[in-house]
Design a protein around this motif. Structure first.
Motif, PDB file in Angstrom:
ATOM      1  N   VAL A   1     112.492 142.151  21.720  1.00 57.08           N
ATOM      2  CA  VAL A   1     111.422 141.550  20.934  1.00 57.08           C
ATOM      3  C   VAL A   1     110.115 142.235  21.306  1.00 57.08           C
ATOM      4  O   VAL A   1     109.921 142.628  22.468  1.00 57.08           O
ATOM      5  N   ARG A   2     109.235 142.398  20.326  1.00 59.10           N
ATOM      6  CA  ARG A   2     107.924 143.001  20.548  1.00 59.10           C
ATOM      7  C   ARG A   2     106.879 142.135  19.861  1.00 59.10           C
ATOM      8  O   ARG A   2     106.986 141.868  18.662  1.00 59.10           O
ATOM      9  N   THR A   3     105.906 141.656  20.616  1.00 62.29           N
ATOM     10  CA  THR A   3     104.783 140.937  20.010  1.00 62.29           C
ATOM     11  C   THR A   3     103.520 141.762  20.217  1.00 62.29           C
ATOM     12  O   THR A   3     103.314 142.336  21.298  1.00 62.29           O
ATOM     13  N   GLN A   4     102.689 141.827  19.180  1.00 61.12           N
ATOM     14  CA  GLN A   4     101.474 142.632  19.217  1.00 61.12           C
ATOM     15  C   GLN A   4     100.375 141.971  18.395  1.00 61.12           C
ATOM     16  O   GLN A   4     100.632 141.077  17.574  1.00 61.12           O
ATOM     17  N   VAL A   5      99.137 142.423  18.620  1.00 58.89           N
ATOM     18  CA  VAL A   5      98.025 142.095  17.732  1.00 58.89           C
ATOM     19  C   VAL A   5      97.442 143.400  17.222  1.00 58.89           C
ATOM     20  O   VAL A   5      97.513 144.434  17.907  1.00 58.89           O
ATOM     21  N   GLY A   6      96.889 143.357  16.016  1.00 58.84           N
ATOM     22  CA  GLY A   6      96.330 144.566  15.428  1.00 58.84           C
ATOM     23  C   GLY A   6      95.097 144.280  14.600  1.00 58.84           C
ATOM     24  O   GLY A   6      94.900 143.155  14.110  1.00 58.84           O
ATOM     25  N   ILE A   7      94.270 145.296  14.445  1.00 57.25           N
ATOM     26  CA  ILE A   7      93.044 145.197  13.648  1.00 57.25           C
ATOM     27  C   ILE A   7      93.053 146.322  12.618  1.00 57.25           C
ATOM     28  O   ILE A   7      93.184 147.499  12.983  1.00 57.25           O
TER      29      ILE A   7
ATOM     30  N   TRP B   1      96.668 149.013  16.882  1.00 58.11           N
ATOM     31  CA  TRP B   1      97.565 148.034  17.493  1.00 58.11           C
ATOM     32  C   TRP B   1      97.385 147.963  19.009  1.00 58.11           C
ATOM     33  O   TRP B   1      97.064 148.958  19.654  1.00 58.11           O
ATOM     34  N   SER B   2      97.653 146.790  19.541  1.00 61.64           N
ATOM     35  CA  SER B   2      97.696 146.598  20.995  1.00 61.64           C
ATOM     36  C   SER B   2      99.019 147.135  21.529  1.00 61.64           C
ATOM     37  O   SER B   2      99.927 147.506  20.771  1.00 61.64           O
ATOM     38  N   GLY B   3      99.140 147.132  22.838  1.00 65.70           N
ATOM     39  CA  GLY B   3     100.439 147.355  23.435  1.00 65.70           C
ATOM     40  C   GLY B   3     101.351 146.174  23.130  1.00 65.70           C
ATOM     41  O   GLY B   3     100.899 145.115  22.690  1.00 65.70           O
ATOM     42  N   ALA B   4     102.653 146.351  23.355  1.00 66.16           N
ATOM     43  CA  ALA B   4     103.627 145.315  23.022  1.00 66.16           C
ATOM     44  C   ALA B   4     104.012 144.505  24.248  1.00 66.16           C
ATOM     45  O   ALA B   4     104.041 145.009  25.369  1.00 66.16           O
ATOM     46  N   ALA B   5     104.312 143.219  24.008  1.00 66.88           N
ATOM     47  CA  ALA B   5     104.825 142.332  25.050  1.00 66.88           C
ATOM     48  C   ALA B   5     106.196 141.828  24.625  1.00 66.88           C
ATOM     49  O   ALA B   5     106.539 141.833  23.439  1.00 66.88           O
TER      50      ALA B   5
ATOM     51  N   HIS C   1     109.599 136.467  26.527  1.00 70.26           N
ATOM     52  CA  HIS C   1     110.676 135.480  26.613  1.00 70.26           C
ATOM     53  C   HIS C   1     110.297 134.386  27.620  1.00 70.26           C
ATOM     54  O   HIS C   1     109.866 134.676  28.739  1.00 70.26           O
ATOM     55  N   ASN C   2     110.440 133.142  27.201  1.00 67.40           N
ATOM     56  CA  ASN C   2     110.303 131.980  28.097  1.00 67.40           C
ATOM     57  C   ASN C   2     108.920 131.783  28.688  1.00 67.40           C
ATOM     58  O   ASN C   2     108.737 130.965  29.583  1.00 67.40           O
ATOM     59  N   ALA C   3     107.929 132.531  28.253  1.00 69.40           N
ATOM     60  CA  ALA C   3     106.571 132.373  28.781  1.00 69.40           C
ATOM     61  C   ALA C   3     105.584 132.933  27.776  1.00 69.40           C
ATOM     62  O   ALA C   3     105.909 133.834  26.986  1.00 69.40           O
ATOM     63  N   TRP C   4     104.363 132.413  27.819  1.00 69.26           N
ATOM     64  CA  TRP C   4     103.311 132.913  26.938  1.00 69.26           C
ATOM     65  C   TRP C   4     102.726 134.211  27.505  1.00 69.26           C
ATOM     66  O   TRP C   4     102.566 134.343  28.717  1.00 69.26           O
ATOM     67  N   ALA C   5     102.434 135.143  26.619  1.00 67.80           N
ATOM     68  CA  ALA C   5     101.783 136.393  27.006  1.00 67.80           C
ATOM     69  C   ALA C   5     100.619 136.642  26.057  1.00 67.80           C
ATOM     70  O   ALA C   5     100.706 136.361  24.855  1.00 67.80           O
ATOM     71  N   GLN C   6      99.530 137.165  26.600  1.00 72.34           N
ATOM     72  CA  GLN C   6      98.363 137.481  25.777  1.00 72.34           C
ATOM     73  C   GLN C   6      98.298 138.979  25.516  1.00 72.34           C
ATOM     74  O   GLN C   6      98.428 139.788  26.421  1.00 72.34           O
ATOM     75  N   MET C   7      98.075 139.337  24.244  1.00 75.78           N
ATOM     76  CA  MET C   7      97.869 140.726  23.848  1.00 75.78           C
ATOM     77  C   MET C   7      96.410 140.904  23.475  1.00 75.78           C
ATOM     78  O   MET C   7      95.754 139.956  23.036  1.00 75.78           O
ATOM     79  N   ALA C   8      95.891 142.116  23.633  1.00 76.35           N
ATOM     80  CA  ALA C   8      94.494 142.386  23.311  1.00 76.35           C
ATOM     81  C   ALA C   8      94.339 143.818  22.820  1.00 76.35           C
ATOM     82  O   ALA C   8      95.045 144.721  23.269  1.00 76.35           O
ATOM     83  N   VAL C   9      93.397 144.012  21.895  1.00 77.61           N
ATOM     84  CA  VAL C   9      93.099 145.356  21.406  1.00 77.61           C
ATOM     85  C   VAL C   9      91.626 145.404  21.007  1.00 77.61           C
ATOM     86  O   VAL C   9      91.070 144.418  20.505  1.00 77.61           O
ATOM     87  N   ASP C  10      90.976 146.541  21.272  1.00 77.99           N
ATOM     88  CA  ASP C  10      89.587 146.778  20.873  1.00 77.99           C
ATOM     89  C   ASP C  10      89.554 147.783  19.731  1.00 77.99           C
ATOM     90  O   ASP C  10      90.418 148.666  19.639  1.00 77.99           O
ATOM     91  N   ALA C  11      88.555 147.669  18.875  1.00 81.76           N
ATOM     92  CA  ALA C  11      88.408 148.612  17.768  1.00 81.76           C
ATOM     93  C   ALA C  11      86.953 148.606  17.310  1.00 81.76           C
ATOM     94  O   ALA C  11      86.167 147.722  17.675  1.00 81.76           O
ATOM     95  N   THR C  12      86.602 149.594  16.504  1.00 80.00           N
ATOM     96  CA  THR C  12      85.269 149.700  15.917  1.00 80.00           C
ATOM     97  C   THR C  12      85.372 149.437  14.425  1.00 80.00           C
ATOM     98  O   THR C  12      86.198 150.042  13.725  1.00 80.00           O
TER      99      THR C  12
END
Length: 233
Positions: A144-150, A165-169, A172-183
């Motif tokens: 599984v891959r979860t990401q955020v993107g702008i 896109w951010s890196g992927a997390a 499983h079984n726990a919350w993970a935060q994704m982050a990405v910066d952009a202009t």
């Protein structure tokens, strides 16, 4: 007499050095600002958000490297009977769900942001893949891959070339935060995207939960310089 006065002064200074200090105002952490996302914790249902997904045909080799339309895009709320474990904060989270067939999808939102601004998108996700009913643990063998993107130009297409896109997390079984910066691009708007990708996996229950989405301005970008008026002849 002079020595006694000096001793009293030293004692006073020592007393001041160990006296409890009252509360002080602390500077805000770098990058912290006003959250521009509408309904960031899904407390108002799906308001402000639109679902998206990919449909990729099954390969002829019998593998699970494809993506089907998810069975459900919905908000899970503790007040409506949802388990507390699928909500990170508050009362609600957003769920993308399917049975057996892998999926790739999530939700998106387009926002107006000053052109040239430097921005940061964050969101938290939790994945669940299982042959058994909740609260069975997620099968960590399932990819599984979860990401955020702008999308810096505000395109409504999560597959556009302007997506950052951010890196992927693999949460499983726990919350993970994704982050990405952009202009922010010249259009002065962006589309924020949260994504869950179960391609390659198959279980009776496949779900990704999203919560606490945030978009903040880190820097307003270059300030426009006014041009002085031309002198009259």
């Amino acid at each position: 007499m002079m020595m006694r006065v000096l001793r009293m002064a030293v004692v006073g200074l020592l007393a001041l050095s160990i006296w409890p200090i009252g509360p002080r105002a602390l500077a805000a952490p770098a990058g912290q600002g006003v959250n521009l996302v509408n309904n960031p914790g899904f407390e108002s249902g799906q308001s402000g958000w639109s679902p998206w997904w990919a449909e990729i045909a099954k390969p002829g080799d019998g593998s699970f490297n494809y993506a089907a339309r998810p069975n459900a895009f919905n908000v899970e709320s503790i007040s409506s009977g949802a388990a507390a474990g699928v909500v990170l904060a508050g009362n609600s989270s957003y769920r993308v769900y399917n049975n057996w067939d892998p999926f790739w999808g999530g939700v998106k939102q387009t926002l107006n942001v000053p052109a040239g601004a430097r921005i940061r998108l964050t969101a938290s996700a939790k994945a669940w893949a299982s042959q058994d009913f909740w609260p069975a643990p997620s099968d960590t063998n399932m990819p599984v891959r979860t990401q955020v993107g702008i999308d810096t130009e505000g395109s409504d297409n999560p597959f556009a070339g302007t997506m950052v896109w951010s890196g992927a997390a693999a949460p499983h079984n726990a919350w993970a935060q994704m982050a990405v910066d952009a202009t922010v691009g010249a259009a002065g708007k962006v589309t924020v995207v949260v994504s869950g990708d179960f391609r390659g996996a198959s279980r009776q229950f496949l779900a990704v939960f999203f919560d606490e989405v945030s978009l903040v301005v880190l820097d307003q970008g270059p300030t426009a310089t006014s041009v002085p008026p031309t002198a009259a002849p």
